[in-house]
Design a protein around this motif. Structure first.
Motif, short mmCIF file in Angstrom:
data_model
loop_
_atom_site.label_atom_id
_atom_site.label_comp_id
_atom_site.label_asym_id
_atom_site.label_seq_id
_atom_site.Cartn_x
_atom_site.Cartn_y
_atom_site.Cartn_z
N ALA A 1 -42.43 -14.71 4.17
CA ALA A 1 -42.71 -13.46 4.88
C ALA A 1 -43.59 -12.54 4.04
N ALA A 2 -43.34 -12.50 2.73
CA ALA A 2 -44.10 -11.62 1.85
C ALA A 2 -45.53 -12.09 1.64
N THR A 3 -45.84 -13.36 1.98
CA THR A 3 -47.22 -13.82 1.87
C THR A 3 -48.08 -13.31 3.02
N VAL A 4 -47.45 -12.85 4.11
CA VAL A 4 -48.22 -12.41 5.28
C VAL A 4 -47.92 -10.97 5.68
N SER A 5 -46.99 -10.30 4.98
CA SER A 5 -46.66 -8.92 5.35
C SER A 5 -46.08 -8.21 4.14
N GLU B 1 -47.37 -2.68 8.86
CA GLU B 1 -47.70 -3.69 7.86
C GLU B 1 -46.44 -4.34 7.26
N VAL B 2 -45.27 -3.73 7.47
CA VAL B 2 -44.03 -4.24 6.92
C VAL B 2 -43.44 -5.27 7.88
N GLY B 3 -43.11 -6.45 7.34
CA GLY B 3 -42.55 -7.51 8.18
C GLY B 3 -41.13 -7.89 7.85
N LEU B 4 -40.60 -7.39 6.73
CA LEU B 4 -39.24 -7.69 6.30
C LEU B 4 -38.63 -6.42 5.73
N ASN C 1 -43.22 -24.65 -3.13
CA ASN C 1 -43.63 -24.79 -1.73
C ASN C 1 -44.47 -23.61 -1.26
N VAL C 2 -44.07 -22.40 -1.65
CA VAL C 2 -44.74 -21.20 -1.15
C VAL C 2 -46.02 -20.91 -1.92
N ALA D 1 -45.19 -16.51 12.44
CA ALA D 1 -46.32 -16.86 11.57
C ALA D 1 -45.91 -17.78 10.43
N VAL D 2 -44.68 -17.61 9.92
CA VAL D 2 -44.28 -18.39 8.74
C VAL D 2 -43.42 -19.59 9.10
N GLY D 3 -42.89 -19.64 10.30
CA GLY D 3 -42.08 -20.78 10.72
C GLY D 3 -40.62 -20.64 10.32
#
Length: 374
Positions: free
Chosen positions: A220-224, A140-143, A270-271, A200-202
């Motif tokens: 990144a934190a919005t999706v992971s 679940e961790v992406g960063l 923006n986010v 996913a985030v571009g």
């Protein structure tokens, strides 16, 4: 024994987090793609790439993108790529700017994980193994990031290489802390992202040349989820006169503060703006940045610099960013200092306790960044 309860106490006041003992190295050797953008940093490039190719426990590939450096960096890039088949090179025939260079490199990676490493920075020994171990065990961790050691000159300071903890945040909780501080806790070379999250985030936003990193980490934190490697140093960050954040956006001009505030506000807008899921965090971020602008305006009197600082512009920024009643005490503080005057405010006994409070808060913020990376 690893004392989770004690560690939680050190995180009091921070975003809710789970702190665990580091797990064992992954059974497989994950592949990490490292993009190295280069502009006039050919003299640093070999050390940078060597710090990547020598990483144990992972498979690495390196893509160096030289953005038409006039100092001859392209020849160094080609020599490094010719000497090791794990290295590829792209050499621009015209300068395209750092954001375009970042995005070109990131669009071509295909490893499990990705790092954007400036040619003047370095990785510490085993940093990629430490970072990827977190994501291998926590999908679940992406960063993942850790401490980055600042240095200058040719001699590297010693780096800590043993992780003592992993701090895990839900993405929303980490975002909430960003909104509460308004600050980017990463310098950049210490960040490792899951490549699927990057897709996913571009890429980086060309409209944010100064604060694009912050926007990237927030997206990144919005999706992971997000993790911090405690106890170890994950990268070396070189500080010198040519650092982009010094040459392009500050340059000794106090109005650089306004540029910084505006770009960070744009990141949060923006986010988080326009999406009901993040409305509370968006409001918090704008209140935080307005408070920072007013604090700069107030402290300029305490520093004896109110006559040279853009006090009116800072106040206007705060008024445009957040409703005045939400920050009424700071508005009163600014009004009082204006009545006292720029010269008398610096040593006025009425304001000395406030200066001490600011110093204590700065020390607390620095300590929590050292301990938990936020």
């Amino acid at each position: 024994m690893f004392d989770v309860a004690a560690m939680r106490l050190t995180l009091t006041g921070l975003a809710p987090a789970t702190v665990v003992r580091p797990g064992p190295p992954p059974v497989r050797r994950p592949r990490v793609s490292v993009v190295v953008p280069c502009y006039n940093y050919g003299h640093y490039l070999r050390s940078c790439v060597d710090s990547v190719l020598s990483q144990p426990g992972v498979e690495v590939d390196v893509l160096i993108v030289d953005d038409a450096s006039p100092d001859g960096s392209a020849s160094v890039v080609r020599e490094i790529a010719a000497a090791d088949d794990r290295v590829r090179a792209i050499c621009h025939d015209r300068n395209r700017g750092h954001i375009a260079t970042y995005n070109e490199g990131l669009s071509q990676v295909d490893g499990d994980y990705v790092v954007l490493l400036s040619a003047d920075d370095l990785l510490t020994p085993s940093s990629l193994a430490r970072a990827t171990a977190v994501m291998e065990q926590h999908p679940e961790v992406g960063l993942v990031y850790g401490r980055a050691v600042a240095f200058s000159g040719d001699d590297l300071p010693p780096a800590r290489t043993t992780a003592t903890s992993w701090t895990l945040w839900r993405g929303r909780d980490w975002l909430a802390d960003r909104c509460g501080t308004g600050r980017n806790p990463l310098r950049s070379p210490e960040a490792v992202m899951r490549t699927s999250v990057l897709r996913a985030v571009g890429g980086y936003n060309p409209e944010l040349p100064h604060a694009g990193d912050l926007e990237m980490w927030m997206r990144a934190a919005t999706v992971s989820d997000v993790a911090f490697v405690g106890g170890a140093d994950q990268a070396y960050y070189r500080e010198h006169a040519a650092n982009m954040h010094l040459t392009s956006f500050q340059g000794g001009d106090p109005k650089g503060v306004l540029v910084d505030l505006a770009e960070r506000t744009a990141c949060f807008d923006n986010v988080l703006g326009g999406d009901p899921r993040w409305r509370d965090l968006h409001d918090l971020s704008r209140r935080t940045l307005a408070r920072e602008a007013l604090t700069y305006a107030v402290r300029s009197f305490e520093w004896g610099k109110a006559e040279s600082w853009p006090v009116d512009e800072l106040a206007a920024f705060a008024a445009d960013t957040c409703p005045r009643p939400a920050l009424a005490p700071l508005w009163r503080a600014l009004a009082l200092r204006r009545r006292v005057g720029a010269r008398r405010s610096r040593r006025h006994p009425l304001f000395l306790p406030g200066e001490q409070v600011h110093k204590v808060r700065a020390r607390v913020a620095h300590r929590r960044w050292q301990q938990a990376g936020i």
